[in-house]
Enzyme design. Structure first.
Site, PDB file in Angstrom:
ATOM      1  CG  ASP A 131      48.746  36.940  29.240  1.00  0.00           C
ATOM      2  OD1 ASP A 131      48.450  36.545  30.379  1.00  0.00           O
ATOM      3  OD2 ASP A 131      48.274  36.424  28.211  1.00  0.00           O
ATOM      4  CB  CYS A 188      29.158  37.809  32.919  1.00  0.00           C
ATOM      5  SG  CYS A 188      29.329  37.968  34.721  1.00  0.00           S
ATOM      6  CB  CYS A 241      34.212  31.201  24.995  1.00  0.00           C
ATOM      7  SG  CYS A 241      32.468  31.531  25.344  1.00  0.00           S
TER       8      CYS A 241
END
Length: 249
Positions: free
Chosen positions: A136, A196, A243
């Site tokens: 990442d 979603c 979130c």
């Protein structure tokens, strides 16, 4: 003695599991070529917002071999961070701030990279070759590459989904000069489900499989450096860092 590539691949999986990885898959270094075109369209639409680093190294991000030309195979790994409690349980408690699950423990970069380095050392001792590890912090598109390696598929929320671990996987990658047999890519299992999309509090999905980061709560509360647009503030509610709604549903 030359190791059989399939035996080596099985041994890598076993060692990865011993080091705490929940998922391990293999792909060729030129896997997921369609991801480059999707990246170009996404960047050109401006959906990355103020994340200039997404565009700065787009050529390297588009193809693993543009980042490291000697790469022949990818070992894609996932470490589960599945929460013990429902991340949505505080939705009806406006007086309590909600922090994304990934940020509630130790820094995942440190945890995953430590395990990646341990696996890398083991692999060099076992089979030689050259390699690089990523988690990442480099221009590597872990999600489409993990899908190409069979770990899961990119869902309509654009995140990786595993049938075993849901959307709760920290992803890491090892690029190696070794030629390892690839796994079959994972097929899309979303079907007609749009949970979603409906769960997003700020309507950040202009269409399935596409995220507009400029409307995403995680972007607005973590990456975005300026004031949050007024029309999105009510949707943020009691979320103060990230979130999980599209992941949790």
């Amino acid at each position: 003695m030359t190791l059989d590539p399939n035996d080596l691949r099985d041994a890598i999986r076993a060692q990865a599991k011993a080091l705490g990885f929940a998922a391990c898959g293999f792909a060729r270094a030129d896997a997921a070529p369609e991801a480059a075109e999707r990246l170009d369209r996404w960047l050109e639409s401006g959906a990355h917002g103020s994340m200039g680093w997404m565009e700065a190294r787009r050529d390297q991000r588009a193809r693993p071999q543009a980042l490291w030309p000697d790469a022949r195979s990818l070992i894609m790994l996932g470490m589960s961070y599945a929460p013990k409690e429902d991340p949505l349980r505080l939705a009806a408690a406006p007086g309590v701030g909600r922090i994304s699950v990934y940020a509630q423990g130790s820094d995942y970069h440190d945890i995953v990279k430590k395990a990646l380095k341990a696996l890398a050392r083991w692999l060099v001792d076992r089979a030689g070759g050259e390699l690089k590890v990523f988690v990442d912090t480099a221009p590597v598109m872990e999600k489409p590459l993990a899908a190409a390696a069979g770990i899961g598929w990119q869902g309509k929320h654009s995140n990786l989904v595993s049938r075993d671990h849901g959307s709760w996987l920290f992803l890491g990658a090892i690029m190696t000069s070794l030629d390892l047999p690839p796994d079959p890519p994972h097929g899309d299992r979303c079907g007609s489900c749009d949970a979603c999309q409906r769960a997003c509090p700020t309507d950040a999905f202009p269409r399935p499989y596409v995220l507009d980061a400029r409307r995403c709560v995680s972007y607005l509360t973590i990456e975005h450096k300026g004031p949050i647009p007024h029309d999105l503030r009510a949707g943020i509610g009691n979320r103060i860092y990230g979130c999980d709604d599209c992941l949790a549903v």
